[in-house]
Design a protein around this motif. Sequence first.
Motif, PDB file in Angstrom:
ATOM      1  N   ALA A 221      19.661  17.583 -26.314  1.00 10.96           N
ATOM      2  CA  ALA A 221      20.293  16.985 -26.491  1.00 10.96           C
ATOM      3  C   ALA A 221      19.962  15.714 -27.300  1.00 10.96           C
ATOM      4  CB  ALA A 221      20.787  16.138 -24.781  1.00 10.96           C
ATOM      5  N   VAL A 222      18.452  15.079 -27.112  1.00 12.29           N
ATOM      6  CA  VAL A 222      17.686  13.820 -27.854  1.00 12.29           C
ATOM      7  C   VAL A 222      17.114  14.468 -28.674  1.00 12.29           C
ATOM      8  CG1 VAL A 222      15.634  12.667 -27.805  1.00 12.29           C
ATOM      9  CG2 VAL A 222      16.414  13.093 -25.942  1.00 12.29           C
ATOM     10  N   GLU A 223      17.474  15.927 -29.373  1.00 11.59           N
ATOM     11  CA  GLU A 223      16.980  16.680 -30.820  1.00 11.59           C
ATOM     12  C   GLU A 223      17.843  16.504 -31.372  1.00 11.59           C
ATOM     13  OE1 GLU A 223      15.541  20.832 -29.678  1.00 11.59           O
ATOM     14  OE2 GLU A 223      13.341  19.289 -30.294  1.00 11.59           O
ATOM     15  N   ALA A 224      19.683  16.682 -30.850  1.00 16.06           N
ATOM     16  CA  ALA A 224      20.394  16.127 -31.109  1.00 16.06           C
ATOM     17  C   ALA A 224      21.215  15.145 -31.618  1.00 16.06           C
ATOM     18  CB  ALA A 224      21.688  17.334 -30.793  1.00 16.06           C
ATOM     19  N   ALA A 225      20.840  14.349 -31.001  1.00 21.08           N
ATOM     20  CA  ALA A 225      21.096  13.012 -31.035  1.00 21.08           C
ATOM     21  C   ALA A 225      19.816  12.374 -32.477  1.00 21.08           C
ATOM     22  CB  ALA A 225      20.506  11.588 -30.218  1.00 21.08           C
ATOM     23  N   LEU A 226      19.348  12.906 -32.865  1.00 18.08           N
ATOM     24  CA  LEU A 226      18.312  12.163 -33.739  1.00 18.08           C
ATOM     25  C   LEU A 226      18.970  13.138 -35.036  1.00 18.08           C
ATOM     26  CD1 LEU A 226      14.492  12.852 -32.132  1.00 18.08           C
ATOM     27  CD2 LEU A 226      16.101  11.085 -32.907  1.00 18.08           C
ATOM     28  N   TRP A 227      19.497  14.499 -35.467  1.00 12.80           N
ATOM     29  CA  TRP A 227      19.739  14.745 -35.594  1.00 12.80           C
ATOM     30  C   TRP A 227      21.497  14.055 -36.046  1.00 12.80           C
ATOM     31  CZ3 TRP A 227      24.745  17.560 -36.894  1.00 12.80           C
ATOM     32  CH2 TRP A 227      24.944  18.136 -38.344  1.00 12.80           C
ATOM     33  N   ILE A 228      22.184  13.929 -35.319  1.00 11.78           N
ATOM     34  CA  ILE A 228      23.061  12.814 -35.984  1.00 11.78           C
ATOM     35  C   ILE A 228      22.962  11.973 -36.256  1.00 11.78           C
ATOM     36  CG2 ILE A 228      25.184  11.977 -34.831  1.00 11.78           C
ATOM     37  CD1 ILE A 228      25.359  14.454 -32.923  1.00 11.78           C
ATOM     38  N   ASP A 229      21.818  11.284 -36.240  1.00  7.02           N
ATOM     39  CA  ASP A 229      22.056   9.751 -36.566  1.00  7.02           C
ATOM     40  C   ASP A 229      21.121  10.241 -38.132  1.00  7.02           C
ATOM     41  OD1 ASP A 229      21.469   6.810 -36.358  1.00  7.02           O
ATOM     42  OD2 ASP A 229      18.785   7.366 -36.201  1.00  7.02           O
ATOM     43  N   ALA A 230      19.906  11.237 -38.275  1.00  5.32           N
ATOM     44  CA  ALA A 230      19.965  11.341 -39.199  1.00  5.32           C
ATOM     45  C   ALA A 230      20.764  11.950 -40.601  1.00  5.32           C
ATOM     46  CB  ALA A 230      18.865  12.303 -39.929  1.00  5.32           C
ATOM     47  N   HIS A 231      22.214  12.492 -40.076  1.00  2.00           N
ATOM     48  CA  HIS A 231      23.164  12.612 -40.952  1.00  2.00           C
ATOM     49  C   HIS A 231      24.718  12.117 -40.607  1.00  2.00           C
ATOM     50  CE1 HIS A 231      20.114  16.129 -40.854  1.00  2.00           C
ATOM     51  NE2 HIS A 231      20.922  16.102 -41.819  1.00  2.00           N
ATOM     52  N   SER A 232      24.493  10.872 -40.400  1.00  7.27           N
ATOM     53  CA  SER A 232      25.815  10.085 -40.300  1.00  7.27           C
ATOM     54  C   SER A 232      26.419   9.181 -41.059  1.00  7.27           C
ATOM     55  CB  SER A 232      25.448   9.207 -38.784  1.00  7.27           C
ATOM     56  OG  SER A 232      24.504   7.804 -39.541  1.00  7.27           O
ATOM     57  N   GLN A 233      26.611  10.203 -42.073  1.00  7.63           N
ATOM     58  CA  GLN A 233      26.675   9.805 -43.589  1.00  7.63           C
ATOM     59  C   GLN A 233      27.717  10.341 -44.048  1.00  7.63           C
ATOM     60  OE1 GLN A 233      23.960   9.871 -43.159  1.00  7.63           O
ATOM     61  NE2 GLN A 233      23.022  11.148 -45.203  1.00  7.63           N
ATOM     62  N   THR A 234      27.438  11.613 -42.709  1.00  6.50           N
ATOM     63  CA  THR A 234      28.413  13.270 -44.176  1.00  6.50           C
ATOM     64  C   THR A 234      29.202  13.152 -42.573  1.00  6.50           C
ATOM     65  OG1 THR A 234      26.752  14.420 -42.595  1.00  6.50           O
ATOM     66  CG2 THR A 234      26.245  13.904 -44.731  1.00  6.50           C
ATOM     67  N   ASP A 235      30.250  13.978 -42.438  1.00  3.06           N
ATOM     68  CA  ASP A 235      31.760  14.790 -41.707  1.00  3.06           C
ATOM     69  C   ASP A 235      30.803  15.633 -40.817  1.00  3.06           C
ATOM     70  OD1 ASP A 235      33.586  14.927 -40.413  1.00  3.06           O
ATOM     71  OD2 ASP A 235      34.552  16.347 -42.286  1.00  3.06           O
ATOM     72  N   ILE A 236      30.542  14.890 -39.686  1.00  2.00           N
ATOM     73  CA  ILE A 236      29.516  15.736 -38.738  1.00  2.00           C
ATOM     74  C   ILE A 236      30.935  16.808 -37.956  1.00  2.00           C
ATOM     75  CG2 ILE A 236      28.282  16.213 -36.783  1.00  2.00           C
ATOM     76  CD1 ILE A 236      26.209  14.526 -38.371  1.00  2.00           C
ATOM     77  N   ALA A 237      31.477  17.699 -37.626  1.00  2.00           N
ATOM     78  CA  ALA A 237      31.683  18.238 -36.650  1.00  2.00           C
ATOM     79  C   ALA A 237      31.091  18.991 -35.644  1.00  2.00           C
ATOM     80  CB  ALA A 237      32.848  19.528 -37.294  1.00  2.00           C
ATOM     81  N   LEU A 238      32.372  18.866 -34.124  1.00  2.00           N
ATOM     82  CA  LEU A 238      31.297  19.021 -32.941  1.00  2.00           C
ATOM     83  C   LEU A 238      30.347  20.265 -32.856  1.00  2.00           C
ATOM     84  CD1 LEU A 238      31.070  18.650 -29.765  1.00  2.00           C
ATOM     85  CD2 LEU A 238      33.272  19.413 -29.381  1.00  2.00           C
ATOM     86  N   GLU A 239      31.695  21.406 -34.378  1.00  2.00           N
ATOM     87  CA  GLU A 239      30.985  22.413 -33.774  1.00  2.00           C
ATOM     88  C   GLU A 239      29.891  22.779 -34.837  1.00  2.00           C
ATOM     89  OE1 GLU A 239      33.639  24.403 -36.443  1.00  2.00           O
ATOM     90  OE2 GLU A 239      35.194  24.583 -33.475  1.00  2.00           O
ATOM     91  N   ASP A 240      28.782  21.554 -35.411  1.00  2.00           N
ATOM     92  CA  ASP A 240      28.491  21.635 -36.713  1.00  2.00           C
ATOM     93  C   ASP A 240      26.803  21.302 -35.675  1.00  2.00           C
ATOM     94  OD1 ASP A 240      30.177  21.919 -38.448  1.00  2.00           O
ATOM     95  OD2 ASP A 240      30.455  20.398 -39.474  1.00  2.00           O
ATOM     96  N   ALA A 241      26.695  20.090 -35.325  1.00  2.00           N
ATOM     97  CA  ALA A 241      26.314  19.801 -33.992  1.00  2.00           C
ATOM     98  C   ALA A 241      25.664  20.534 -33.000  1.00  2.00           C
ATOM     99  CB  ALA A 241      26.100  18.327 -33.488  1.00  2.00           C
TER     100      ALA A 241
END
Length: 279
Positions: free
Chosen positions: A165-185
């Motif tokens: 969960a923490v690693e996913a949050a870091l990944w989301i934060d690093a790519h937050s300017q892009t279109d991230i779908a639930l399936e991508d994360a």
Amino acid sequence: MASTTLLQRTSITVSAFRCTAVPGEKPYAELHRCHSISYVRQGSFGYASRGRTHELVAGSMLIGFPDTEFVCTHDHVCGDECLSFFFAPELVETIGDRREAWQVGAAPPLPKLMVLGELAQAAAQGRSDIGLDEIGQMLASRFVAVASDQPGKQAATTARDRRRAVEAALWIDAHSQTDIALEDAAREAGVSPFHFLRLFSTVLGVTPHQYLVRSRLRRAARLLACDDRDVTDVAYDVGFNDLSNFVRTFHRAAGVSPLKFRQASKGMRKIFQERLAMH
């Protein structure tokens, strides 16, 4: 029947339907092609399938089962509007493929389901920071639990879950300017979308999409305070694809518009003082 596709992912599709049929109009047979849940937003209609008939009103749920024939009738009022979620077999399997639940045909206006239906409506209108795919999975999971009379249990988490969960949050934060779908994360975390949503929400207390929106808001606040670029540019730079949605979401979070937030950051603290005085 007018339909609008609001979201289309590999595991879930969300559409808004508006029917203008009138009483006395000749009904015709249709076929459910996948598992689905349709939340009746307004209006009323009859539904017949598998030898059973139901009258659906605002707050009811129409439950679709693959390869099942059905007929809708309009004997009482003119038209209806529904918000419909269509689920891929893999997602249904992870949520809980209980045939007895998915074959009930319809569910009456139950408080445990209606509140999620209204939350889904808010998400569809851009008034919530929960993603439509997330609320769709929550609705399906809650429906299966209610229909099976098996209340959901709090998921236990392991050290590996928390790390994911923490690693996913870091990944989301690093790519937050892009279109991230639930399936991508979920793919990045190496688990199914359903399990990822449950894992992430349990560990961090927010859904992945909520975290994504808040990450964008955090970056927007930083840019508004430290940069002179146009508010529209800030919105697009942090990942919002619609200016009005950005302004509405930022105002809901900050209590003031992006422009007034910028003014406050430049020394006009009276803006926030006046806002606080209102509460």
